[in-house]
Design an enzyme around this catalytic site. Structure first.
Site, PDB file in Angstrom:
ATOM      1  N   ILE A  14       9.916   6.322  -6.404  1.00 27.08           N
ATOM      2  CA  ILE A  14      11.233   6.066  -5.802  1.00 27.08           C
ATOM      3  C   ILE A  14      12.329   6.632  -6.707  1.00 27.08           C
ATOM      4  O   ILE A  14      13.308   7.208  -6.238  1.00 27.08           O
ATOM      5  CB  ILE A  14      11.447   4.556  -5.537  1.00 27.08           C
ATOM      6  CG1 ILE A  14      10.273   3.980  -4.721  1.00 27.08           C
ATOM      7  CG2 ILE A  14      12.764   4.321  -4.794  1.00 27.08           C
ATOM      8  CD1 ILE A  14      10.373   2.490  -4.430  1.00 27.08           C
ATOM      9  N   ASP A  33      12.302   6.873 -18.985  1.00 28.54           N
ATOM     10  CA  ASP A  33      10.986   6.550 -18.417  1.00 28.54           C
ATOM     11  C   ASP A  33       9.971   6.614 -19.553  1.00 28.54           C
ATOM     12  O   ASP A  33      10.064   7.493 -20.416  1.00 28.54           O
ATOM     13  CB  ASP A  33      10.621   7.564 -17.324  1.00 28.54           C
ATOM     14  CG  ASP A  33       9.616   7.017 -16.328  1.00 28.54           C
ATOM     15  OD1 ASP A  33       9.911   7.020 -15.126  1.00 28.54           O
ATOM     16  OD2 ASP A  33       8.511   6.586 -16.764  1.00 28.54           O
ATOM     17  N   SER A  36       4.480   5.958 -18.156  1.00 29.51           N
ATOM     18  CA  SER A  36       3.216   5.217 -18.047  1.00 29.51           C
ATOM     19  C   SER A  36       2.566   5.445 -16.690  1.00 29.51           C
ATOM     20  O   SER A  36       1.354   5.328 -16.548  1.00 29.51           O
ATOM     21  CB  SER A  36       3.454   3.716 -18.247  1.00 29.51           C
ATOM     22  OG  SER A  36       4.316   3.224 -17.244  1.00 29.51           O
ATOM     23  N   ASN A  37       3.368   5.784 -15.690  1.00 28.24           N
ATOM     24  CA  ASN A  37       2.789   5.977 -14.360  1.00 28.24           C
ATOM     25  C   ASN A  37       3.415   7.206 -13.706  1.00 28.24           C
ATOM     26  O   ASN A  37       3.570   7.277 -12.500  1.00 28.24           O
ATOM     27  CB  ASN A  37       3.042   4.716 -13.512  1.00 28.24           C
ATOM     28  CG  ASN A  37       2.179   4.670 -12.276  1.00 28.24           C
ATOM     29  OD1 ASN A  37       1.151   5.347 -12.197  1.00 28.24           O
ATOM     30  ND2 ASN A  37       2.600   3.914 -11.289  1.00 28.24           N
ATOM     31  N   SER A 127      11.894  -6.367  -3.444  1.00 27.25           N
ATOM     32  CA  SER A 127      10.889  -6.071  -2.426  1.00 27.25           C
ATOM     33  C   SER A 127      10.908  -7.129  -1.332  1.00 27.25           C
ATOM     34  O   SER A 127      11.238  -8.304  -1.586  1.00 27.25           O
ATOM     35  CB  SER A 127       9.521  -6.069  -3.102  1.00 27.25           C
ATOM     36  OG  SER A 127       8.479  -6.110  -2.157  1.00 27.25           O
ATOM     37  N   TYR A 152       2.966  -9.909  -9.672  1.00 28.78           N
ATOM     38  CA  TYR A 152       3.905  -8.821  -9.375  1.00 28.78           C
ATOM     39  C   TYR A 152       5.043  -9.326  -8.470  1.00 28.78           C
ATOM     40  O   TYR A 152       6.223  -9.138  -8.767  1.00 28.78           O
ATOM     41  CB  TYR A 152       3.172  -7.651  -8.678  1.00 28.78           C
ATOM     42  CG  TYR A 152       4.099  -6.765  -7.888  1.00 28.78           C
ATOM     43  CD1 TYR A 152       4.880  -5.807  -8.521  1.00 28.78           C
ATOM     44  CD2 TYR A 152       4.232  -6.921  -6.504  1.00 28.78           C
ATOM     45  CE1 TYR A 152       5.767  -5.023  -7.796  1.00 28.78           C
ATOM     46  CE2 TYR A 152       5.119  -6.150  -5.774  1.00 28.78           C
ATOM     47  CZ  TYR A 152       5.876  -5.197  -6.421  1.00 28.78           C
ATOM     48  OH  TYR A 152       6.761  -4.432  -5.702  1.00 28.78           O
ATOM     49  N   LYS A 156       9.417  -9.996  -9.096  1.00 27.21           N
ATOM     50  CA  LYS A 156      10.571  -9.586  -8.277  1.00 27.21           C
ATOM     51  C   LYS A 156      11.482 -10.802  -8.029  1.00 27.21           C
ATOM     52  O   LYS A 156      12.701 -10.705  -8.142  1.00 27.21           O
ATOM     53  CB  LYS A 156      10.107  -8.988  -6.950  1.00 27.21           C
ATOM     54  CG  LYS A 156       9.368  -7.662  -7.082  1.00 27.21           C
ATOM     55  CD  LYS A 156      10.264  -6.553  -7.610  1.00 27.21           C
ATOM     56  CE  LYS A 156       9.510  -5.278  -7.897  1.00 27.21           C
ATOM     57  NZ  LYS A 156      10.282  -4.301  -8.692  1.00 27.21           N
TER      58      LYS A 156
HETATM   59  C1  UD1 Z   1       2.429  -4.102  -1.240  1.00 26.02           C
HETATM   60  C2  UD1 Z   1       3.220  -5.253  -1.777  1.00 26.02           C
HETATM   61  C3  UD1 Z   1       4.655  -4.871  -1.901  1.00 26.02           C
HETATM   62  C4  UD1 Z   1       4.779  -3.656  -2.765  1.00 26.02           C
HETATM   63  C5  UD1 Z   1       3.983  -2.539  -2.117  1.00 26.02           C
HETATM   64  C6  UD1 Z   1       4.047  -1.283  -2.940  1.00 26.02           C
HETATM   65  C7  UD1 Z   1       2.729  -7.579  -1.286  1.00 26.02           C
HETATM   66  C8  UD1 Z   1       2.541  -8.587  -0.228  1.00 26.02           C
HETATM   67  N1  UD1 Z   1       3.052  -6.354  -0.866  1.00 26.02           N
HETATM   68  O1  UD1 Z   1       2.826  -3.926   0.112  1.00 26.02           O
HETATM   69  O2  UD1 Z   1       5.391  -5.898  -2.474  1.00 26.02           O
HETATM   70  O3  UD1 Z   1       6.115  -3.314  -2.899  1.00 26.02           O
HETATM   71  O4  UD1 Z   1       2.629  -2.948  -1.996  1.00 26.02           O
HETATM   72  O5  UD1 Z   1       3.254  -1.333  -4.062  1.00 26.02           O
HETATM   73  O6  UD1 Z   1       2.607  -7.849  -2.438  1.00 26.02           O
HETATM   74  N2  UD1 Z   1      -4.142  -1.155   4.145  1.00 26.02           N
HETATM   75  C9  UD1 Z   1      -5.347  -0.787   4.704  1.00 26.02           C
HETATM   76  N3  UD1 Z   1      -6.163   0.048   3.994  1.00 26.02           N
HETATM   77  C10 UD1 Z   1      -5.834   0.527   2.769  1.00 26.02           C
HETATM   78  C11 UD1 Z   1      -4.590   0.152   2.191  1.00 26.02           C
HETATM   79  C12 UD1 Z   1      -3.775  -0.706   2.916  1.00 26.02           C
HETATM   80  O7  UD1 Z   1      -5.679  -1.204   5.812  1.00 26.02           O
HETATM   81  O8  UD1 Z   1      -6.624   1.264   2.166  1.00 26.02           O
HETATM   82  C13 UD1 Z   1      -3.245  -2.048   4.904  1.00 26.02           C
HETATM   83  C14 UD1 Z   1      -2.952  -3.330   4.176  1.00 26.02           C
HETATM   84  O9  UD1 Z   1      -3.932  -4.299   4.488  1.00 26.02           O
HETATM   85  C15 UD1 Z   1      -1.571  -3.687   4.733  1.00 26.02           C
HETATM   86  C16 UD1 Z   1      -0.937  -2.321   5.027  1.00 26.02           C
HETATM   87  O10 UD1 Z   1      -2.004  -1.398   5.054  1.00 26.02           O
HETATM   88  O11 UD1 Z   1      -1.720  -4.375   5.928  1.00 26.02           O
HETATM   89  C17 UD1 Z   1       0.060  -1.901   3.960  1.00 26.02           C
HETATM   90  O12 UD1 Z   1      -0.562  -2.037   2.689  1.00 26.02           O
HETATM   91  P1  UD1 Z   1       0.095  -1.459   1.352  1.00 26.02           P
HETATM   92  O13 UD1 Z   1       0.459  -0.023   1.534  1.00 26.02           O
HETATM   93  O14 UD1 Z   1      -0.806  -1.807   0.220  1.00 26.02           O
HETATM   94  O15 UD1 Z   1       1.476  -2.236   1.230  1.00 26.02           O
HETATM   95  P2  UD1 Z   1       1.770  -3.820   1.275  1.00 26.02           P
HETATM   96  O16 UD1 Z   1       0.581  -4.600   0.952  1.00 26.02           O
HETATM   97  O17 UD1 Z   1       2.483  -4.078   2.538  1.00 26.02           O
END
Ligand code: UD1
Length: 344
Positions: A14, A33, A36-37, A127, A152, A156
């Protein structure tokens, strides 16, 4: 004289997009920065996109002395955008102290240094995770904060409170807390984007890595949720649209347009899309078929969340504009570019 902005975590996903948008709007940017990532090459790519090389200091925000030296070296910093933080939800469960130290102490250091160097405002990357599973959708900024599902997420929440308490104690600073929904996509130039460390945890990098053949199959975590197609629903926001929100928020702080010294805005599109809808939109936008399979739910996932972005639309004059197809195409172009560069 260009106004000077310090961006911590400015070579991250971002952060890098935000630096470009700040430069495009006439700000002078200093990046801090610890890499680290992220990677120092990102500074070159920012320059390739914007035509301006930002100042860059490899400094860890945990290192108070080194951070102070940056404030001293770059005279007249007006505002800070604080991205520098650890962000992997799963890792935070394994290593809570690392997350608490990194994410809390970095912010504390920044807040302590701001008044000493006359810095007026801070934008903090928060977030939608602070809402947990909201009782009403779309979720507004007034929705109650729910108990965090991970260290995490808790960082926030606590960081939002640290900022509020600091301002309430009389610190001469103003703050805007931006609660992001799910940022996705890459810069249309394909020079900036998300570079996950190891196996991606987030959906879109996993999709693009599967599409290009790095991962054999995408797992869809659950199709038995109480949603129209059974998969989770998110508000996927284009990364450049998200970056632009920081620029208008900074102008609001520096132009003394805030209604309160701490303001909160949801930064989302206002539209919920399910995981399966997103997969199909990706296939349509890119013409690439995705190999995916439905598996069990992922622990800690929220069923559905999307933003009510009205307050940001009205007050900031900002709106997410990029169609989802363009955003997904940009993510795909970025993945193709990474292969071309021999990175992933
Ligand atoms: C998470 C965090 C959010 C953080 C964001 C970015 C929580 C609840 N959410 O968002 O705070 O800012 O990551 O790091 O802590 N999915 C799949 N397959 C995959 C990966 C994801 O089906 O391989 C699905 C997940 O189950 C979810 C959706 O895709 O329903 C979005 O997942 P993801 O991109 O990891 O974001 P969040 O979990 O919404």
């Amino acid at each position: 004289m260009k106004e000077r902005i310090l961006v911590t975590g400015g070579t991250g996903y971002i952060g890098s997009h935000t630096v470009v948008e700040l430069q495009n709007s006439g700000y002078d940017v200093v990046i801090v920065d610890n890499l680290s990532n992220s990677n120092a090459d990102v500074v070159d790519n920012i320059e390739a996109v914007s035509g301006i090389r930002p100042a860059f200091e490899k400094v860890d925000c945990l290192d108070y002395k080194a951070l102070e030296a940056v404030f001293a070296k770059y005279d007249g910093i007006k505002g800070i955008i604080h991205f520098a933080a650890s962000k992997a939800v799963g890792e935070s469960v394994q290593k809570p102290l690392l997350y608490y130290r990194n994410n809390l102490v970095s912010l504390i250091n920044v807040l302590e240094l701001m008044p000493a160097y006359g810095v007026e405002g801070i934008i903090f990357s928060s977030s939608c995770t602070v809402y947990g599973q909201p009782d009403h959708l779309p979720v507004t900024e007034q929705a109650p904060i729910k108990k965090a599902e991970s260290p995490y997420g808790n960082t926030k929440q606590v960081n939002e409170e640290i900022i509020r308490d600091t301002v309430a104690s009389g610190s001469p600073i103003s703050a805007i807390l931006l609660r992001y929904f799910n940022p996705i996509g890459a810069h249309p130039s394909a020079l900036l984007g998300e570079l996950p460390n190891g196996v991606p945890q987030n959906l879109v990098p996993y999709i693009t890595q599967t599409a290009i053949g790095i991962r054999p199959q995408l797992s869809v975590f659950g199709d038995d949720y109480n949603t129209p197609d059974g998969s989770c629903i998110r508000d996927f926001i284009n990364i450049v649209d998200l970056a632009r929100a920081h620029v208008v928020a900074m102008a609001r702080i520096l132009g003394k347009k805030q209604k309160e010294k701490v303001e909160v805005f949801n930064i989302g599109t206002g539209r919920g899309l399910s995981v399966l809808e997103l997969i199909h939109a990706f296939e349509k936008a890119t013409g690439v078929k995705l190999n995916y399979k439905i598996v069990g739910r992922r622990a800690g996932d929220i069923e559905q969340v999307w933003a009510d972005p009205q307050y940001a639309n009205n007050e900031l004059g900002w709106k997410a504009e990029t169609p989802i197809e363009d955003t997904l195409e940009s993510a795909w172009k970025w993945q193709l570019k990474l292969r071309e560069r021999g990175i992933q």
